[in-house]
Design a protein around this motif. Structure first.
Motif, PDB file in Angstrom:
ATOM      1  N   TYR A   3       3.141 -46.124  47.119  1.00 46.38           N
ATOM      2  CA  TYR A   3       2.065 -46.802  47.831  1.00 46.38           C
ATOM      3  C   TYR A   3       0.705 -46.439  47.224  1.00 46.38           C
ATOM      4  O   TYR A   3      -0.148 -47.308  47.030  1.00 46.38           O
ATOM      5  N   ASP A  38       0.397 -48.219  43.933  1.00 45.56           N
ATOM      6  CA  ASP A  38       0.220 -49.660  44.094  1.00 45.56           C
ATOM      7  C   ASP A  38       0.771 -50.068  45.455  1.00 45.56           C
ATOM      8  O   ASP A  38       1.996 -50.096  45.643  1.00 45.56           O
ATOM      9  N   PRO A  39      -0.081 -50.385  46.428  1.00 45.17           N
ATOM     10  CA  PRO A  39       0.388 -50.749  47.772  1.00 45.17           C
ATOM     11  C   PRO A  39       1.375 -51.909  47.777  1.00 45.17           C
ATOM     12  O   PRO A  39       2.230 -51.999  48.656  1.00 45.17           O
ATOM     13  N   ASP A  40       1.294 -52.783  46.788  1.00 39.81           N
ATOM     14  CA  ASP A  40       2.195 -53.932  46.727  1.00 39.81           C
ATOM     15  C   ASP A  40       3.590 -53.562  46.219  1.00 39.81           C
ATOM     16  O   ASP A  40       4.496 -54.405  46.215  1.00 39.81           O
ATOM     17  N   SER A  83       3.965 -50.893  53.881  1.00 42.88           N
ATOM     18  CA  SER A  83       2.602 -50.734  53.380  1.00 42.88           C
ATOM     19  C   SER A  83       1.604 -50.784  54.532  1.00 42.88           C
ATOM     20  O   SER A  83       0.673 -49.967  54.599  1.00 42.88           O
ATOM     21  N   GLU A  84       1.807 -51.730  55.462  1.00 40.71           N
ATOM     22  CA  GLU A  84       0.895 -51.854  56.593  1.00 40.71           C
ATOM     23  C   GLU A  84       0.995 -50.625  57.500  1.00 40.71           C
ATOM     24  O   GLU A  84      -0.013 -50.139  58.020  1.00 40.71           O
ATOM     25  N   ARG A 113      -0.854 -47.792  55.832  1.00 34.15           N
ATOM     26  CA  ARG A 113      -2.287 -48.014  55.911  1.00 34.15           C
ATOM     27  C   ARG A 113      -2.835 -47.643  57.284  1.00 34.15           C
ATOM     28  O   ARG A 113      -3.860 -46.974  57.404  1.00 34.15           O
TER      29      ARG A 113
END
Length: 337
Positions: free
Chosen positions: A18, A21-23, A30-31, A34
């Motif tokens: 993450y 690269d969060p994607d 990922s959400e 965050r």
């Protein structure tokens, strides 16, 4: 990372991906990460996150003066271009001291910068420091190209052409200009002085250069220009001449000297005195009278320097010869000439 992964409820490898690269992780994961990071107001350590990467994402920039708006504008152009390219700028000021400049260069090398942009101190710069910097990092000279560094990429202004532009203009509108120079420690000023002499001789005029001797230690630019012309005007000299100043800050001092002696430079003024400069310093439109000058394209210089440096950092620079990119100056006609 271990403590964070436990607190958030994800595996350490997932959290690591993450941060890279969060994607690279599922959208729901990922959400979740965050949201949890926001709850604890987590701020990643900039340097720690780059220790194991091939790039630090840092570009070092060395400028010679903090109190010069020309370099402020140049730094702004560099920083904007660097951010667009995904890099962070770390700035150091050499304070016109070769030892401080050398220390700044050593700092950049110790921080493993991806590359460096340097506005050198002319031929005063420590050539050995620059040789080490050039051997360790991709690096580009900006604004000034000393004789001691002919093999380094350079981005700046075509000073011979810009000096010709303003000199020819002053010859057209009045008596041929004298040049108000400065002590020969500034490489750009010296290059403009040589260009002025060449242009005047090519036009059949006798070049006259004043102000190359040091008036007082520590007096630079504005103070120097004011002192030189104050002394000249007090003796009744050059009060009806066109005076080309080697840069705008010298010209601002010259305008102050003229005001002290009740002289009003300009095309519409009586007496024939005209004062012009070079650079288009940001305050030039607001002097009294507004200063005629030649503008350097600071935005293009800054962006071109970053572009060249990024190509070098990516291994895309072509050839073994230094790449030199020069931009033309633009005449800015205002009241003073």
């Amino acid at each position: 990372m271990k403590e964070l992964s436990v607190a958030i409820g994800v595996s350490r490898p997932t959290l690591s991906r993450y941060f890279q690269d969060p994607d690279s992780v599922r959208r729901s994961t990922s959400e979740r990460i965050r949201r949890e990071l926001e709850k604890i107001e987590y701020v990643p350590n900039f340097f720690a996150t780059r220790m194991n990467r091939k790039t630090t994402g840092l570009i070092g920039v060395i400028i010679p003066y903090l109190n010069d708006l020309f370099f402020t504008n140049l730094l702004q152009a560099i920083e904007s271009a660097a951010m667009e390219a995904g890099f962070t700028v770390i700035m150091q000021c050499s304070h016109s001291d070769p030892q401080i400049e050398a220390r700044a260069a050593e700092t950049f090398m110790s921080m493993s910068m991806d590359g460096a942009l340097v506005v050198p101190l002319g031929n005063q710069s420590d050539i050995k420091t620059h040789e080490r910097l050039n051997a360790r990092l991709p690096y580009v000279l900006v604004d000034s190209r000393p004789n001691t560094m002919p093999d380094v990429d350079f981005v700046g202004t075509d000073h011979p052409r810009s000096t010709r532009l303003i000199t020819e203009y002053l010859c057209r509108v009045g008596e041929s200009p004298i040049l108000l120079g400065m002590p020969r420690v500034n490489f750009n000023a010296l290059e403009r002085e040589r260009a002025y002499i060449a242009v005047m001789e090519s036009l059949g005029h006798e070049p006259v250069v004043i102000g190359t001797d040091l008036v007082e230690e520590g007096w630079y630019f504005e103070s120097h220009g004011e002192a030189v012309l104050d002394a000249a005007f007090a003796r009744g000299r050059f009060t009806d001449r066109s005076i080309l100043c080697v840069n705008d800050r010298v010209a601002i001092g010259a305008l102050r000297a003229a005001s002290r002696h009740g002289l009003v430079p300009g095309r519409g003024a009586s007496g024939g005195l005209r004062i012009a400069g070079h650079d288009d310093y940001p305050l030039c439109p607001y002097t009294t009278p507004a200063l005629t000058t030649v503008a350097q394209d600071v935005e293009k210089i800054g962006r071109a320097a970053v572009s060249r440096l990024v190509r070098k950092m990516q291994g895309k620079a072509e050839g073994t010869s230094p790449e030199i990119e020069l931009f033309d100056g633009v005449l800015k006609l205002r009241e003073s000439a």
